[in-house]
Design a protein around this motif. Structure first.
Motif, PDB file in Angstrom:
ATOM      1  N   VAL A   1     -59.199-106.246  12.162  1.00  0.00           N
ATOM      2  CA  VAL A   1     -58.788-105.191  11.238  1.00  0.00           C
ATOM      3  C   VAL A   1     -57.352-104.755  11.524  1.00  0.00           C
ATOM      4  O   VAL A   1     -56.565-104.521  10.601  1.00  0.00           O
ATOM      5  CB  VAL A   1     -59.751-103.989  11.329  1.00  0.00           C
ATOM      6  CG1 VAL A   1     -59.235-102.824  10.481  1.00  0.00           C
ATOM      7  CG2 VAL A   1     -61.144-104.380  10.866  1.00  0.00           C
ATOM      8  N   GLU A   2     -57.006-104.650  12.810  1.00  0.00           N
ATOM      9  CA  GLU A   2     -55.645-104.260  13.168  1.00  0.00           C
ATOM     10  C   GLU A   2     -54.624-105.181  12.505  1.00  0.00           C
ATOM     11  O   GLU A   2     -53.586-104.724  12.009  1.00  0.00           O
ATOM     12  CB  GLU A   2     -55.465-104.309  14.684  1.00  0.00           C
ATOM     13  CG  GLU A   2     -56.222-103.238  15.443  1.00  0.00           C
ATOM     14  CD  GLU A   2     -55.961-103.320  16.935  1.00  0.00           C
ATOM     15  OE1 GLU A   2     -55.068-104.086  17.347  1.00  0.00           O
ATOM     16  OE2 GLU A   2     -56.651-102.619  17.698  1.00  0.00           O
ATOM     17  N   LYS A   3     -54.918-106.477  12.495  1.00  0.00           N
ATOM     18  CA  LYS A   3     -53.972-107.450  11.966  1.00  0.00           C
ATOM     19  C   LYS A   3     -54.041-107.562  10.442  1.00  0.00           C
ATOM     20  O   LYS A   3     -53.003-107.580   9.765  1.00  0.00           O
ATOM     21  CB  LYS A   3     -54.248-108.820  12.593  1.00  0.00           C
ATOM     22  CG  LYS A   3     -54.050-108.856  14.105  1.00  0.00           C
ATOM     23  CD  LYS A   3     -54.462-110.212  14.682  1.00  0.00           C
ATOM     24  CE  LYS A   3     -54.305-110.248  16.194  1.00  0.00           C
ATOM     25  NZ  LYS A   3     -54.760-111.546  16.775  1.00  0.00           N
ATOM     26  N   VAL A   4     -55.250-107.672   9.901  1.00  0.00           N
ATOM     27  CA  VAL A   4     -55.400-107.940   8.469  1.00  0.00           C
ATOM     28  C   VAL A   4     -55.160-106.685   7.633  1.00  0.00           C
ATOM     29  O   VAL A   4     -54.407-106.710   6.651  1.00  0.00           O
ATOM     30  CB  VAL A   4     -56.798-108.528   8.174  1.00  0.00           C
ATOM     31  CG1 VAL A   4     -56.984-108.734   6.674  1.00  0.00           C
ATOM     32  CG2 VAL A   4     -56.993-109.843   8.917  1.00  0.00           C
ATOM     33  N   VAL A   5     -55.800-105.590   7.998  1.00  0.00           N
ATOM     34  CA  VAL A   5     -55.627-104.335   7.263  1.00  0.00           C
ATOM     35  C   VAL A   5     -54.303-103.684   7.648  1.00  0.00           C
ATOM     36  O   VAL A   5     -53.603-103.126   6.812  1.00  0.00           O
ATOM     37  CB  VAL A   5     -56.814-103.390   7.527  1.00  0.00           C
ATOM     38  CG1 VAL A   5     -56.585-102.022   6.873  1.00  0.00           C
ATOM     39  CG2 VAL A   5     -58.114-104.021   7.005  1.00  0.00           C
TER      40      VAL A   5
ATOM     41  N   ASP B   1     -51.656-104.356  22.606  1.00  0.00           N
ATOM     42  CA  ASP B   1     -51.138-103.260  21.784  1.00  0.00           C
ATOM     43  C   ASP B   1     -51.460-103.513  20.318  1.00  0.00           C
ATOM     44  O   ASP B   1     -51.971-104.577  19.939  1.00  0.00           O
ATOM     45  CB  ASP B   1     -49.631-103.117  21.972  1.00  0.00           C
ATOM     46  CG  ASP B   1     -49.153-101.674  21.866  1.00  0.00           C
ATOM     47  OD1 ASP B   1     -49.887-100.849  21.281  1.00  0.00           O
ATOM     48  OD2 ASP B   1     -48.060-101.378  22.372  1.00  0.00           O
ATOM     49  N   PHE B   2     -51.157-102.526  19.498  1.00  0.00           N
ATOM     50  CA  PHE B   2     -51.340-102.670  18.059  1.00  0.00           C
ATOM     51  C   PHE B   2     -50.254-103.580  17.488  1.00  0.00           C
ATOM     52  O   PHE B   2     -49.152-103.657  18.030  1.00  0.00           O
ATOM     53  CB  PHE B   2     -51.292-101.295  17.390  1.00  0.00           C
ATOM     54  CG  PHE B   2     -52.399-100.376  17.808  1.00  0.00           C
ATOM     55  CD1 PHE B   2     -53.688-100.569  17.357  1.00  0.00           C
ATOM     56  CD2 PHE B   2     -52.157 -99.326  18.683  1.00  0.00           C
ATOM     57  CE1 PHE B   2     -54.714 -99.733  17.749  1.00  0.00           C
ATOM     58  CE2 PHE B   2     -53.162 -98.481  19.086  1.00  0.00           C
ATOM     59  CZ  PHE B   2     -54.453 -98.689  18.619  1.00  0.00           C
ATOM     60  N   PRO B   3     -50.543-104.250  16.384  1.00  0.00           N
ATOM     61  CA  PRO B   3     -49.559-105.189  15.818  1.00  0.00           C
ATOM     62  C   PRO B   3     -48.376-104.503  15.151  1.00  0.00           C
ATOM     63  O   PRO B   3     -47.352-105.145  14.897  1.00  0.00           O
ATOM     64  CB  PRO B   3     -50.384-105.985  14.804  1.00  0.00           C
ATOM     65  CG  PRO B   3     -51.521-105.100  14.440  1.00  0.00           C
ATOM     66  CD  PRO B   3     -51.831-104.309  15.670  1.00  0.00           C
ATOM     67  N   TYR B   4     -48.496-103.207  14.850  1.00  0.00           N
ATOM     68  CA  TYR B   4     -47.405-102.485  14.194  1.00  0.00           C
ATOM     69  C   TYR B   4     -47.017-101.285  15.045  1.00  0.00           C
ATOM     70  O   TYR B   4     -47.871-100.566  15.556  1.00  0.00           O
ATOM     71  CB  TYR B   4     -47.813-102.055  12.778  1.00  0.00           C
ATOM     72  CG  TYR B   4     -48.063-103.242  11.872  1.00  0.00           C
ATOM     73  CD1 TYR B   4     -47.026-103.806  11.151  1.00  0.00           C
ATOM     74  CD2 TYR B   4     -49.327-103.819  11.795  1.00  0.00           C
ATOM     75  CE1 TYR B   4     -47.231-104.924  10.357  1.00  0.00           C
ATOM     76  CE2 TYR B   4     -49.543-104.939  11.004  1.00  0.00           C
ATOM     77  CZ  TYR B   4     -48.497-105.486  10.291  1.00  0.00           C
ATOM     78  OH  TYR B   4     -48.703-106.603   9.517  1.00  0.00           O
TER      79      TYR B   4
END
Length: 571
Positions: A155-159, A178-181
């Motif tokens: 979800v972190e990556k796709v959404v 870490d988070f992708p953004y």
């Protein structure tokens, strides 16, 4: 034939998957199966708004039924206790106590604030970790955190989730660093909260958000409009199902979305499987859609309602309800809100200007008390989270909140004008929200109200909203910690309110999953125990809600179930 039954039509095409609903519980299934080459039809009761249709106009978003049904057309019956302890049922058409959320393509995910936090391992083992509580139907989940972790990451990556992972004592296990953004831009008040936490000995951490801090494919980064929660996103930065998943599904050519399609019956055949979904189109024609598999994700209230309406000789009490569990153990999120005020005329010019910058986020949360020891008994307790945010910028709501004086008298005329001028020009309110478990009980459930009908003539949902007193105890403990932060910051007029009144946008349960077919509706893969081609992927599957907002978990579980569906369809 009644006026509502204009024509009965069967669509000739048989789809691989029919999905009812299009929000966070539906989007991942639609996305994954469309990309895999399967034919997917989506039946969405509401209209299909595009990004250009979403407005920041306060009257449209808050004072009109634009994104939710008109209560005269689609009421619900709310059953609550009166002062004498008696259950009293009233239509929300009469009370205005509205339990509808986003009713359109993409569902309520269009209007979420995007506070994204994972459940923690203890949330999957609430009974084993903390034991029984009298009057509460607490159970462990049939899966564990490790089963869900890869899908939280997906979800972190796709959404798209923005934030910064900080190591802290309650941090759940992660497969990525870490988070992708990167984090969204923050107001100076975030640093003040951090400092107050250090002084008060309370660990404050950054809050991740399902809002893009930088562009992703066809989606733009956040433009910091200052109107996020309850409003549609004008830049497509918010990770709604509509922009993050459905757009890509449509690009495959395998996905068909039918808006204004109100499903009223899931027809079963002699194999006790769903043979078709019947819906009313915009002209009230009755249309049947056939598919190999059916996924219901209409949000918890309406999912239970649909199953209860879908009666047959095989399921006289409603689809998948021969054990009487559909609609039972419905939960919200327990807790409440608090806040305090800061006065700009008491600050330095630089602080005043920095605090007044609109649109940038607070994004601070406290997880330190997700578990705690009772001050009196020393008992280990399941706690929750405390999230900080500014008062919503909606001017109408802020003005309405100022219309009473300290004695409950109505303000008007010059006095009211001066009060509003001072509040808007000199006061900055920092709030906190408390999230704790709403324990499932026998007094919180969904049933059908046979007297009250919607505009199609179908029985509406009756929602009993009894809560467990334990919820209030935990909520008050957490609120005291939120107040302590505000006190340390020097806020004035500090308050908090913890009650059994549920937040209508945080719904779960009603079709809980579990290993025992006698006490649950779904198996561990969210497939009906009784109906082999029925899956439920909105928050209905959750036997307990945890102490964070539900959307990330609903997204993650839907991606998990999509994998299970792909495995079946490939056989």
């Amino acid at each position: 034939m009644s006026s509502k039954k204009k024509e009965m039509v069967e669509i000739n095409k048989k789809y691989d998957i029919c999905v009812i609903g299009s929000g966070a519980g539906a989007g991942p299934v639609i996305y994954e199966l469309s990309k895999a080459g399967y034919s997917v039809v989506v039946l969405e009761k509401g209209p299909w708004f595009r990004t250009k249709d979403f407005t920041k106009d306060e009257i449209t978003a808050v004072r009109r039924s634009v994104y939710t049904p008109r209560l005269i057309d689609e009421p619900q019956v709310i059953e609550d206790k009166n002062s004498d302890g008696q259950w009293v049922a009233k239509s929300n058409y009469d009370t205005g106590n509205d339990f509808w959320n986003g009713n359109c393509v993409g569902g309520s995910s269009n209007f979420m604030s995007g506070y994204f936090q994972r459940l923690k391992p203890v949330d999957f083992r609430l009974l084993s970790e903390f034991g029984k509580i009298e009057g509460a139907n607490i159970v462990d989940w049939p899966i564990v955190y490790e089963d869900m972790e890869p899908y939280y990451t997906k979800v972190e990556k796709v959404v798209g989730v923005s934030g910064k992972v900080i190591k802290h004592k309650m941090l759940e296990p992660r497969s990525t660093e870490d988070f992708p953004y990167s984090p969204l831009a923050e107001n100076i008040v975030s640093s003040w909260i951090d400092k107050a936490g250090e002084e008060a000995g309370i660990e404050v951490i950054p809050m991740p958000r399902a809002i893009l801090s930088k562009p992703k494919a066809k989606r733009s980064a956040c433009v910091y409009s200052n109107y996020c929660g309850s409003y549609g996103c004008s830049s497509n930065a918010k990770g709604s199902s509509r922009v993050a998943l459905l757009h890509d599904a449509l690009d495959t050519g395998n996905c068909t979305i039918i808006p204004n399609a109100k499903v009223y019956n899931l027809e079963t055949n002699s194999n006790k499987e769903i043979a078709g979904a019947w819906y009313y189109d915009v002209d009230k024609n009755m249309i049947k859609v056939e598919a190999r598999m059916f996924v219901v994700a209409a949000q918890a209230v309406e999912t239970s309602r649909l199953l209860l309406m879908s009666k047959s000789k095989y399921f006289p009490n409603g689809l998948s309800n021969n054990n009487g569990q559909v609609g039972k153990n419905f939960v919200f999120s327990a807790g409440g809100v608090g806040g305090g005020e800061f006065y700009l005329d008491k600050m330095s010019k630089s602080d005043r200007e920095s605090l007044s910058i609109p649109g940038v986020f607070v994004n601070r949360t406290i997880h330190e008390f997700y578990e705690y020891k009772d001050d009196n008994t020393g008992e280990r307790m399941k706690g929750g989270t405390i999230d900080f945010l500014f008062e919503h910028a909606n001017a109408m709501v802020k003005a309405i909140g100022q219309k009473w004086d300290d004695y409950g008298n109505l303000e008007y005329g010059a006095s009211y004008k001066n009060k509003i001028k001072n509040y808007f020009g000199n006061v900055k309110k920092l709030k906190f929200e408390v999230f704790a478990d709403w324990l499932p009980t026998d007094d919180c459930f969904i049933s059908l109200d046979e007297k009250t009908k919607d505009k199609w003539g179908d029985p509406v949902a009756k929602i009993r909203i009894g809560n467990h007193p334990h919820d209030l105890k935990v909520g008050r403990y957490l609120a005291s910690k939120g107040e302590k932060i505000l006190e340390t910051m020097g806020a004035k007029n500090i308050y908090s309110g913890i009650s059994g009144a549920p937040p209508s946008n945080l719904q779960a349960g009603g079709c809980r999953f579990g290993n025992d077919p006698q006490t649950s509706v779904l198996d561990s893969n969210c497939k009906s125990h009784e109906v082999d081609n029925l899956y439920i992927t909105d928050g209905s599957f959750m036997p307990t809600g945890g102490s964070v907002t539900y959307t990330w978990t609903i997204y993650a579980n839907s991606f998990r179930v999509a994998d299970k569906l792909l495995e079946r369809l490939k056989k």
